[in-house]
Design a protein around this motif. Sequence first.
Motif, PDB file in Angstrom:
ATOM      1  N   SER A  37       0.892  -1.151  -0.033  1.00  0.00           N
ATOM      2  CA  SER A  37      -0.106   0.104  -0.008  1.00  0.00           C
ATOM      3  C   SER A  37       0.996   1.189  -0.077  1.00  0.00           C
ATOM      4  O   SER A  37       1.971   1.379   0.746  1.00  0.00           O
ATOM      5  N   THR A  38       0.387   2.163  -0.620  1.00  0.00           N
ATOM      6  CA  THR A  38       1.143   3.544  -0.722  1.00  0.00           C
ATOM      7  C   THR A  38       0.473   4.663   0.310  1.00  0.00           C
ATOM      8  O   THR A  38       1.064   5.536   0.198  1.00  0.00           O
ATOM      9  N   ARG A  39      -0.745   4.003   0.600  1.00  0.00           N
ATOM     10  CA  ARG A  39      -1.336   4.954   1.649  1.00  0.00           C
ATOM     11  C   ARG A  39      -0.706   5.294   2.948  1.00  0.00           C
ATOM     12  O   ARG A  39      -0.037   4.276   3.302  1.00  0.00           O
ATOM     13  N   ASP A  40      -1.112   6.433   3.749  1.00  0.00           N
ATOM     14  CA  ASP A  40      -0.489   6.471   4.926  1.00  0.00           C
ATOM     15  C   ASP A  40      -1.255   5.985   6.115  1.00  0.00           C
ATOM     16  O   ASP A  40      -2.612   6.171   6.101  1.00  0.00           O
ATOM     17  N   TYR A  41      -0.628   5.278   6.765  1.00  0.00           N
ATOM     18  CA  TYR A  41      -1.313   4.395   7.941  1.00  0.00           C
ATOM     19  C   TYR A  41      -0.543   4.786   9.118  1.00  0.00           C
ATOM     20  O   TYR A  41       0.881   4.970   9.078  1.00  0.00           O
ATOM     21  N   LYS A  42      -1.056   4.731  10.597  1.00  0.00           N
ATOM     22  CA  LYS A  42      -0.224   4.683  11.596  1.00  0.00           C
ATOM     23  C   LYS A  42      -0.425   3.305  12.405  1.00  0.00           C
ATOM     24  O   LYS A  42      -1.564   2.495  12.043  1.00  0.00           O
ATOM     25  N   GLY A  44      -1.635   0.716  14.761  1.00  0.00           N
ATOM     26  CA  GLY A  44      -2.749   0.698  15.527  1.00  0.00           C
ATOM     27  C   GLY A  44      -4.058   1.060  14.724  1.00  0.00           C
ATOM     28  O   GLY A  44      -5.182   0.859  15.229  1.00  0.00           O
ATOM     29  N   ASP A  45      -3.984   1.565  13.452  1.00  0.00           N
ATOM     30  CA  ASP A  45      -4.973   1.891  12.691  1.00  0.00           C
ATOM     31  C   ASP A  45      -5.906   0.544  12.437  1.00  0.00           C
ATOM     32  O   ASP A  45      -5.294  -0.456  12.275  1.00  0.00           O
ATOM     33  N   ASP A  46      -7.137   0.774  12.272  1.00  0.00           N
ATOM     34  CA  ASP A  46      -7.976  -0.404  12.107  1.00  0.00           C
ATOM     35  C   ASP A  46      -8.076  -0.380  10.535  1.00  0.00           C
ATOM     36  O   ASP A  46      -8.276   0.420   9.814  1.00  0.00           O
ATOM     37  N   VAL A  47      -7.832  -1.746  10.095  1.00  0.00           N
ATOM     38  CA  VAL A  47      -8.164  -2.161   8.674  1.00  0.00           C
ATOM     39  C   VAL A  47      -9.069  -3.268   8.600  1.00  0.00           C
ATOM     40  O   VAL A  47      -8.918  -4.367   9.161  1.00  0.00           O
ATOM     41  N   TYR A  48      -9.855  -3.213   7.716  1.00  0.00           N
ATOM     42  CA  TYR A  48     -10.878  -4.317   7.192  1.00  0.00           C
ATOM     43  C   TYR A  48     -10.415  -4.989   5.984  1.00  0.00           C
ATOM     44  O   TYR A  48     -10.308  -4.350   5.095  1.00  0.00           O
ATOM     45  N   VAL A  49      -9.992  -6.282   5.986  1.00  0.00           N
ATOM     46  CA  VAL A  49      -9.475  -6.767   4.701  1.00  0.00           C
ATOM     47  C   VAL A  49     -10.151  -8.050   4.260  1.00  0.00           C
ATOM     48  O   VAL A  49     -10.857  -8.757   5.023  1.00  0.00           O
ATOM     49  N   LEU A  50     -10.553  -8.014   3.101  1.00  0.00           N
ATOM     50  CA  LEU A  50     -11.338  -8.973   2.442  1.00  0.00           C
ATOM     51  C   LEU A  50     -10.188 -10.036   1.723  1.00  0.00           C
ATOM     52  O   LEU A  50      -9.585  -9.714   0.787  1.00  0.00           O
ATOM     53  N   VAL A  66      -3.163  -2.182  12.144  1.00  0.00           N
ATOM     54  CA  VAL A  66      -1.670  -2.085  11.609  1.00  0.00           C
ATOM     55  C   VAL A  66      -0.853  -2.275  12.546  1.00  0.00           C
ATOM     56  O   VAL A  66      -0.726  -1.809  13.578  1.00  0.00           O
ATOM     57  N   ALA A  67       0.225  -3.374  12.390  1.00  0.00           N
ATOM     58  CA  ALA A  67       0.891  -3.647  13.639  1.00  0.00           C
ATOM     59  C   ALA A  67       2.495  -3.212  13.061  1.00  0.00           C
ATOM     60  O   ALA A  67       3.419  -3.254  14.021  1.00  0.00           O
ATOM     61  N   TRP A  68       2.783  -2.999  11.734  1.00  0.00           N
ATOM     62  CA  TRP A  68       4.091  -2.454  11.379  1.00  0.00           C
ATOM     63  C   TRP A  68       3.833  -1.777   9.872  1.00  0.00           C
ATOM     64  O   TRP A  68       2.704  -2.033   9.186  1.00  0.00           O
ATOM     65  N   ILE A  69       4.757  -0.836   9.552  1.00  0.00           N
ATOM     66  CA  ILE A  69       4.827  -0.350   8.411  1.00  0.00           C
ATOM     67  C   ILE A  69       5.936  -0.267   7.704  1.00  0.00           C
ATOM     68  O   ILE A  69       7.203  -0.078   8.198  1.00  0.00           O
ATOM     69  N   THR A  70       6.005  -0.530   6.352  1.00  0.00           N
ATOM     70  CA  THR A  70       7.225  -0.630   5.539  1.00  0.00           C
ATOM     71  C   THR A  70       6.976   0.746   4.779  1.00  0.00           C
ATOM     72  O   THR A  70       6.212   0.776   4.114  1.00  0.00           O
ATOM     73  N   PRO A  71       8.099   1.793   5.029  1.00  0.00           N
ATOM     74  CA  PRO A  71       7.847   2.928   4.405  1.00  0.00           C
ATOM     75  C   PRO A  71       8.301   2.878   2.720  1.00  0.00           C
ATOM     76  O   PRO A  71       9.085   1.928   2.416  1.00  0.00           O
ATOM     77  N   ALA A  72       8.121   3.903   2.154  1.00  0.00           N
ATOM     78  CA  ALA A  72       8.516   3.946   0.860  1.00  0.00           C
ATOM     79  C   ALA A  72       9.915   3.972   0.860  1.00  0.00           C
ATOM     80  O   ALA A  72      10.606   4.427   1.648  1.00  0.00           O
ATOM     81  N   ILE A  84      -0.554  -6.245   8.834  1.00  0.00           N
ATOM     82  CA  ILE A  84      -1.896  -6.270   9.685  1.00  0.00           C
ATOM     83  C   ILE A  84      -1.802  -7.770  10.434  1.00  0.00           C
ATOM     84  O   ILE A  84      -1.672  -8.707  10.224  1.00  0.00           O
ATOM     85  N   ARG A  85      -2.106  -7.164  11.873  1.00  0.00           N
ATOM     86  CA  ARG A  85      -2.194  -8.389  12.812  1.00  0.00           C
ATOM     87  C   ARG A  85      -3.686  -8.917  12.872  1.00  0.00           C
ATOM     88  O   ARG A  85      -4.668  -7.888  12.838  1.00  0.00           O
ATOM     89  N   PHE A  86      -3.838 -10.222  12.710  1.00  0.00           N
ATOM     90  CA  PHE A  86      -5.123 -10.694  12.736  1.00  0.00           C
ATOM     91  C   PHE A  86      -5.736 -10.491  14.126  1.00  0.00           C
ATOM     92  O   PHE A  86      -5.061 -10.751  15.155  1.00  0.00           O
ATOM     93  N   PRO A  87      -7.087 -10.285  14.356  1.00  0.00           N
ATOM     94  CA  PRO A  87      -7.638 -10.062  15.822  1.00  0.00           C
ATOM     95  C   PRO A  87      -7.563 -11.572  16.468  1.00  0.00           C
ATOM     96  O   PRO A  87      -7.672 -12.471  15.951  1.00  0.00           O
ATOM     97  N   GLU A  88      -7.626 -11.361  17.814  1.00  0.00           N
ATOM     98  CA  GLU A  88      -7.651 -12.639  18.629  1.00  0.00           C
ATOM     99  C   GLU A  88      -9.059 -13.173  18.602  1.00  0.00           C
ATOM    100  O   GLU A  88     -10.196 -12.717  18.073  1.00  0.00           O
ATOM    101  N   GLY A  89      -9.276 -14.680  18.614  1.00  0.00           N
ATOM    102  CA  GLY A  89     -10.606 -15.186  18.400  1.00  0.00           C
ATOM    103  C   GLY A  89     -10.499 -16.446  17.408  1.00  0.00           C
ATOM    104  O   GLY A  89      -9.514 -16.856  16.518  1.00  0.00           O
ATOM    105  N   PRO A  90     -11.498 -17.207  17.590  1.00  0.00           N
ATOM    106  CA  PRO A  90     -11.501 -18.613  16.645  1.00  0.00           C
ATOM    107  C   PRO A  90     -11.368 -18.356  15.304  1.00  0.00           C
ATOM    108  O   PRO A  90     -11.061 -19.387  14.460  1.00  0.00           O
ATOM    109  N   LYS A  91     -11.980 -17.193  14.750  1.00  0.00           N
ATOM    110  CA  LYS A  91     -12.154 -16.810  13.106  1.00  0.00           C
ATOM    111  C   LYS A  91     -10.571 -16.846  12.599  1.00  0.00           C
ATOM    112  O   LYS A  91     -10.306 -17.226  11.645  1.00  0.00           O
ATOM    113  N   SER A  92      -9.826 -16.089  13.566  1.00  0.00           N
ATOM    114  CA  SER A  92      -8.543 -15.686  13.150  1.00  0.00           C
ATOM    115  C   SER A  92      -7.479 -17.122  13.269  1.00  0.00           C
ATOM    116  O   SER A  92      -6.641 -17.369  12.338  1.00  0.00           O
TER     117      SER A  92
END
Length: 116
Positions: A37-42, A44-50, A66-72, A84-92
């Motif tokens: 992604s070239t978008r700016d994230y911080k 801890g940002d929430d991201v919904y991924v399909l 967002v658990a880490w960022i690789t910059p340009a 992206i870190r998956f959330p805790e739980g059975p689905k993850s």
Amino acid sequence: MLSSPRPSVIQLAIKEKPALYAAYIPLFAEGGIFIPSTRDYKLGDDVYVLLSLPDDPERYPVAGKVAWITPARAANNRTQGIGIRFPEGPKSQALRQKIEAILGSLLASDRQTQTV
């Protein structure tokens, strides 16, 4: 009162095992995935991924953070993007197991990935 921004929605279709290997993050207890992604994230940002996996018609919804960022222009020509870190739980847990089953022996490989 400030409302938190809506999480961005990202569709990520991984079509081949080597691409999945390069993007998967086994370091996180729940698993995770690298998203170019070239978008700016911080952190801890929430991201919904399909997420679509190789040879699997199903799309897996993941409400991750967002658990880490690789910059340009990162070292070693790494692709710009976010981990992206998956959330805790059975689905993850189920998604992690599915990814690891697809990767099989590739998990033990020492080939370079997009992740840490």
